[in-house]
Design a protein around this motif. Structure first.
Motif, short mmCIF file in Angstrom:
data_model
loop_
_atom_site.label_atom_id
_atom_site.label_comp_id
_atom_site.label_asym_id
_atom_site.label_seq_id
_atom_site.Cartn_x
_atom_site.Cartn_y
_atom_site.Cartn_z
N SER A 3 0.84 -1.21 0.00
CA SER A 3 0.00 0.00 0.00
C SER A 3 0.87 1.25 0.00
O SER A 3 0.49 2.28 -0.57
N GLN A 4 2.02 1.15 0.64
CA GLN A 4 2.91 2.31 0.68
C GLN A 4 3.66 2.51 -0.64
O GLN A 4 4.08 3.63 -0.94
N LEU A 5 3.82 1.45 -1.41
CA LEU A 5 4.56 1.56 -2.66
C LEU A 5 3.95 2.59 -3.60
O LEU A 5 4.65 3.26 -4.35
N GLU A 6 2.67 2.73 -3.55
CA GLU A 6 1.99 3.69 -4.42
C GLU A 6 2.35 5.13 -4.08
O GLU A 6 2.30 6.01 -4.94
N THR A 7 2.72 5.37 -2.83
CA THR A 7 3.02 6.74 -2.40
C THR A 7 4.51 7.04 -2.37
O THR A 7 4.88 8.17 -2.12
N LEU A 8 5.36 6.06 -2.64
CA LEU A 8 6.80 6.28 -2.58
C LEU A 8 7.30 7.04 -3.80
O LEU A 8 6.77 6.90 -4.90
N SER A 9 8.37 7.80 -3.58
CA SER A 9 9.00 8.51 -4.69
C SER A 9 9.84 7.54 -5.50
O SER A 9 10.09 6.40 -5.08
N ALA B 190 13.04 7.63 -6.11
CA ALA B 190 14.27 7.29 -5.40
C ALA B 190 14.01 6.24 -4.33
O ALA B 190 14.80 5.29 -4.16
N GLU B 191 12.91 6.38 -3.62
CA GLU B 191 12.57 5.40 -2.60
C GLU B 191 12.24 4.05 -3.22
O GLU B 191 12.58 3.00 -2.67
N LEU B 192 11.57 4.06 -4.36
CA LEU B 192 11.27 2.80 -5.06
C LEU B 192 12.56 2.11 -5.51
O LEU B 192 12.69 0.89 -5.39
N ILE B 193 13.50 2.89 -6.01
CA ILE B 193 14.78 2.32 -6.44
C ILE B 193 15.52 1.76 -5.24
O ILE B 193 16.09 0.65 -5.30
N HIS C 136 14.21 0.62 -2.52
CA HIS C 136 13.49 -0.59 -2.15
C HIS C 136 13.85 -1.75 -3.10
O HIS C 136 14.08 -2.88 -2.65
N ALA C 137 13.92 -1.46 -4.38
CA ALA C 137 14.27 -2.49 -5.37
C ALA C 137 15.70 -3.00 -5.13
O ALA C 137 15.96 -4.21 -5.23
N LEU C 138 16.62 -2.10 -4.79
CA LEU C 138 17.99 -2.51 -4.52
C LEU C 138 18.06 -3.39 -3.27
O LEU C 138 18.82 -4.38 -3.24
N ALA C 139 17.28 -3.05 -2.26
CA ALA C 139 17.26 -3.87 -1.04
C ALA C 139 16.73 -5.26 -1.36
O ALA C 139 17.26 -6.27 -0.88
N GLU C 140 15.69 -5.34 -2.17
CA GLU C 140 15.13 -6.63 -2.57
C GLU C 140 16.14 -7.42 -3.40
O GLU C 140 16.27 -8.63 -3.24
N THR C 141 16.87 -6.73 -4.26
CA THR C 141 17.88 -7.38 -5.09
C THR C 141 19.00 -7.94 -4.22
O THR C 141 19.46 -9.07 -4.44
N ARG C 142 19.44 -7.17 -3.23
CA ARG C 142 20.47 -7.65 -2.31
C ARG C 142 20.01 -8.91 -1.59
O ARG C 142 20.76 -9.88 -1.44
N LEU C 143 18.76 -8.91 -1.15
CA LEU C 143 18.20 -10.07 -0.47
C LEU C 143 18.18 -11.28 -1.40
O LEU C 143 18.54 -12.39 -1.01
N LEU C 144 17.78 -11.08 -2.64
CA LEU C 144 17.74 -12.16 -3.63
C LEU C 144 19.15 -12.70 -3.89
O LEU C 144 19.35 -13.91 -3.95
N VAL C 145 20.11 -11.81 -4.02
CA VAL C 145 21.49 -12.23 -4.28
C VAL C 145 22.02 -13.04 -3.10
O VAL C 145 22.65 -14.09 -3.29
N ARG C 146 21.75 -12.58 -1.88
CA ARG C 146 22.20 -13.34 -0.70
C ARG C 146 21.59 -14.73 -0.68
O ARG C 146 22.25 -15.71 -0.37
#
Length: 150
Positions: free
Chosen positions: A27-33, A35-38, A40-50
């Protein structure tokens, strides 16, 4: 036992909290800027890589264990084959006096048969395709990412 039940309940509660926080994130993703979305995507990518590295390490350990066993069998078979070959050469040298050579020849043939069996078993245990599960997961991740970005 009570502590075990409590830890099981707390892990279930943590899982529910994770799901709720994920819903909140959606629900918060719709309101993120952007830069914040990027971020968030980088954090998810790091988690996937780990996670992929962890799975690859586990798979590699399993393959190294299988390769070690195969190496031991191949090494033992090779040593025994060399020994059998030496015995057969001795038998060939003693072939003229037939009575003495017959025993040596039989021992050489038996050793050669055992060596062949060990070499066959060892060659069957050598990994054919390295890290198949990791390769499959990476292909799936790549396809999902590609579909998501289109």
């Amino acid at each position: 036992m009570g502590a075990h039940v409590w830890s099981a309940k707390s892990s279930q509660e943590a899982h529910v909290v994770d799901l709720e926080s994920e819903r909140l994130e959606r629900s918060q993703l719709e309101t993120l800027s952007t830069a914040e979305l990027i971020r968030h995507a980088l954090a998810e990518t790091r988690l996937l890589v780990r996670a992929e590295v962890m799975h690859a390490k586990k798979e590699l350990r399993e393959e190294l264990k299988a390769a070690r066993t195969a190496g031991i069998l191949l090494g033992a078979g090779a040593v025994l084959a060399l020994t059998a070959l030496a015995v057969l050469f001795v038998a060939l040298g003693l072939v003229l006096p037939m009575a003495q050579a017959l025993g040596v020849l039989v021992v050489g043939v038996v050793l050669l048969a055992i060596a062949g069996g060990l070499l066959f078993m060892g060659s069957k245990r050598v990994p054919k395709k390295p890290l198949p599960h990791t390769q499959e997961r990476l292909k799936t991740d790549y396809q999902l990412t590609r579909e998501t970005l289109q």
